[in-house]
Design a protein around this motif. Structure first.
Motif, PDB file in Angstrom:
ATOM      1  N   ALA A  11      -1.307  -3.688  -6.428  1.00  0.00           N
ATOM      2  CA  ALA A  11      -2.400  -4.526  -6.148  1.00  0.00           C
ATOM      3  C   ALA A  11      -3.084  -5.135  -7.446  1.00  0.00           C
ATOM      4  CB  ALA A  11      -3.275  -3.927  -5.174  1.00  0.00           C
ATOM      5  N   ALA A  12      -3.552  -4.395  -8.373  1.00  0.00           N
ATOM      6  CA  ALA A  12      -4.285  -4.769  -9.435  1.00  0.00           C
ATOM      7  C   ALA A  12      -3.271  -5.809 -10.335  1.00  0.00           C
ATOM      8  CB  ALA A  12      -4.662  -3.425 -10.417  1.00  0.00           C
ATOM      9  N   ALA A  13      -2.174  -5.336 -10.478  1.00  0.00           N
ATOM     10  CA  ALA A  13      -0.967  -6.014 -11.111  1.00  0.00           C
ATOM     11  C   ALA A  13      -1.063  -7.629 -10.288  1.00  0.00           C
ATOM     12  CB  ALA A  13       0.311  -5.517 -11.082  1.00  0.00           C
ATOM     13  N   GLY A  14      -0.704  -7.392  -9.092  1.00  0.00           N
ATOM     14  CA  GLY A  14      -0.861  -8.790  -8.383  1.00  0.00           C
ATOM     15  C   GLY A  14      -2.184  -9.675  -8.528  1.00  0.00           C
ATOM     16  N   ALA A  15      -3.388  -8.800  -8.616  1.00  0.00           N
ATOM     17  CA  ALA A  15      -4.606  -9.597  -8.991  1.00  0.00           C
ATOM     18  C   ALA A  15      -4.463 -10.253 -10.254  1.00  0.00           C
ATOM     19  CB  ALA A  15      -5.619  -8.760  -8.479  1.00  0.00           C
TER      20      ALA A  15
END
Length: 485
Positions: free
Chosen positions: A238-242
């Motif tokens: 999720a952090a990578a997507g953000a």
């Protein structure tokens, strides 16, 4: 326009300052692996703690190195460089005094922040200080002396671990900083980029580092199979997507997505990910294999890999010149194959392995592969973008290599079936090492296939040529400065 001449007294002081600063970070990236068995024994650390001893530094360095260069452009390159040197020294002191593996890991993460400030800063000072006629030669000397530091690092680390103890691997940075900072303040002119504007992409840098940290944690702890690990992995993705979302929508992103519009740039970075993932896993496990299984002392283990760096120092510039004539596709295809062969040759290194017959052949083949590969890799990265974006392209490639290495150090022990205390059991570690090296070789083979199919045969005629023609680091390709002003 900068006007310091290399032959002047001030020019020599500037070169000394930048070499001292970059050597601090370079030494720590090469000597710590040699100290890992002694660190584990002294602090009663698990294999996971040893992985984090390497990766905590790499997470913050890879995640923040692009931001570190931008800070120097805005607030003053000398100022940020000095802050980075002092920060790195203080964090090194904490590493050297660490009473537990947890404190050591936290201090290593702080070291990475200092490294992200001083590593691009040392090159930026050269770019901003020297007369244009002397700049390329100054960068060449800087990279050459840095390569010597990379060569000396494992030997010095092995000697310190064998003699005064592993803590001096970190404490050695303090006298270097004590020498570097006064020289920088007295002799290096301050400079900044008057065109630097907009907000810093702190959110992007934080999300990038967070994604790396969470994914790394999930890989290291995956053998437990707990719900917490699954949630951490999901949070990392999720952090990578953000991070991707923020970079696409910011006005001044740290990592402009449009730089990947160049097919050549994207292809070379895919090759970089494969190559430096294999290198990261190889050098992490080989330092342990030589000591835990083969019975080498830290000094002997550190010296064992020295021929690889020496070959890079002697022949990397010639390799770059050859690639200019042949085009990048051939060396980027052949180099990983040599390195893959070297990793398979390392399967012959077992208990009481003889250096000349078992270790040296693999090390020499590895050196030939890295000589063939690294200089053309840097040249192709620079040739794939506009000259004005050369510094950004080099920074992205350098960060990608470091990120690949840290993910490999996290994932490879898991894939090879290494338990928490495997490095204390020579037979078990030897068996796991035998499973890990073919995995590394397979990743290199993938990199070779990607190079053969995606990299264009010839670069553009007006492409930027690298200044760093001599290079000895095995952890990441050399950084290059921005456009020639």
């Amino acid at each position: 326009m900068p006007d310091v001449r290399l032959a002047s007294s001030q020019g020599k002081w500037i070169l000394l300052t930048t070499v001292l600063g970059s050597t601090m970070a370079l030494l720590d990236s090469t000597v710590v692996n040699v100290a890992l068995p002694r660190i584990g024994a002294d602090l009663n650390a698990s294999l996971a703690a040893l992985q984090w001893t390497v990766n905590a530094y790499m997470v913050t360095l890879a995640g923040l190195i692009l931001l570190g260069g931008s800070l120097g452009d805005r607030f003053g390159r000398r100022r940020i460089f000095v802050v980075g040197v002092v920060w790195f020294a203080v964090a090194s002191l904490l590493c050297g005094l660490a009473p537990s593996s947890g404190v050591l890991i936290a201090a290593r993460a702080l070291q990475g922040i200092g490294g992200a400030l001083l590593t691009p800063g040392s090159l930026a000072l050269i770019q901003a200080s020297f007369h244009p006629d002397d700049r390329s030669r100054a960068v060449g000397l800087w990279s050459g002396f840095g390569g010597v530091g990379a060569a000396v690092g494992p030997f010095l680390g092995g000697w310190l671990v064998t003699g005064p103890g592993w803590r001096w691997v970190f404490l050695l940075n303090i006298p270097l900083a004590v020498l570097c900072v006064p020289v920088a303040l007295r002799h290096v002119p301050e400079s900044a980029d008057p065109h630097s504007h907009g907000r810093f992409d702190v959110l992007g840098a934080a999300l990038g580092a967070l994604a790396l940290a969470l994914v790394t944690y999930a890989l290291i702890e995956a053998r437990s199979g707990s719900l917490a690990v699954a949630l951490t992995a999901a949070a990392g993705l999720a952090a990578a997507g953000a991070f991707g979302y923020v970079e696409r929508h910011r006005q001044d992103p740290m990592l402009p997505p449009d730089i990947f519009a160049s097919r050549q740039f994207t292809a070379v970075n895919l090759v970089t990910l494969c190559v430096y993932a294999a290198f990261g896993g190889f050098f992490f496990l080989t330092a342990l294999q030589l000591q835990v299984v083969a019975g080498y002392s830290p000094l002997r283990a550190g010296t064992a890999l020295l021929p690889t760096t020496i070959l890079m120092l002697l022949f990397s510039s010639r390799s770059g010149a050859l690639a200019d004539r042949t085009g990048p596709r051939l060396p980027l295809t052949v180099g990983p194959l040599f390195c893959a062969a070297a990793m398979l040759l390392m399967l012959r290194v077992g208990p009481d392995a003889d250096y000349l017959t078992a270790v040296l052949p693999a090390v020499l083949v590895m050196g030939v592969g890295m000589v063939t590969l690294v200089a053309p890799l840097t040249a192709t990265v620079l040739a794939s973008v506009d000259t004005a974006r050369a510094g950004l392209a080099s920074g992205v490639n350098n960060a990608a290599a470091r990120a690949a290495g840290l993910v490999a150090v996290a994932a490879l022990p898991l894939l090879a079936g290494m338990g928490p205390q495997v490095y204390r059991r020579p037979a078990a570690f030897d068996a796991a090492f035998g499973r890990a090296m073919p995995i590394c070789a397979g990743v290199l083979l993938l990199g070779s296939v990607l190079a053969a199919t995606l990299v264009r045969h010839r670069p553009a005629e007006d492409c930027r040529r690298p200044d760093c023609r001599t290079h000895g680091s095995v952890t990441a390709p050399p950084l290059e400065a921005g456009g020639r002003g």
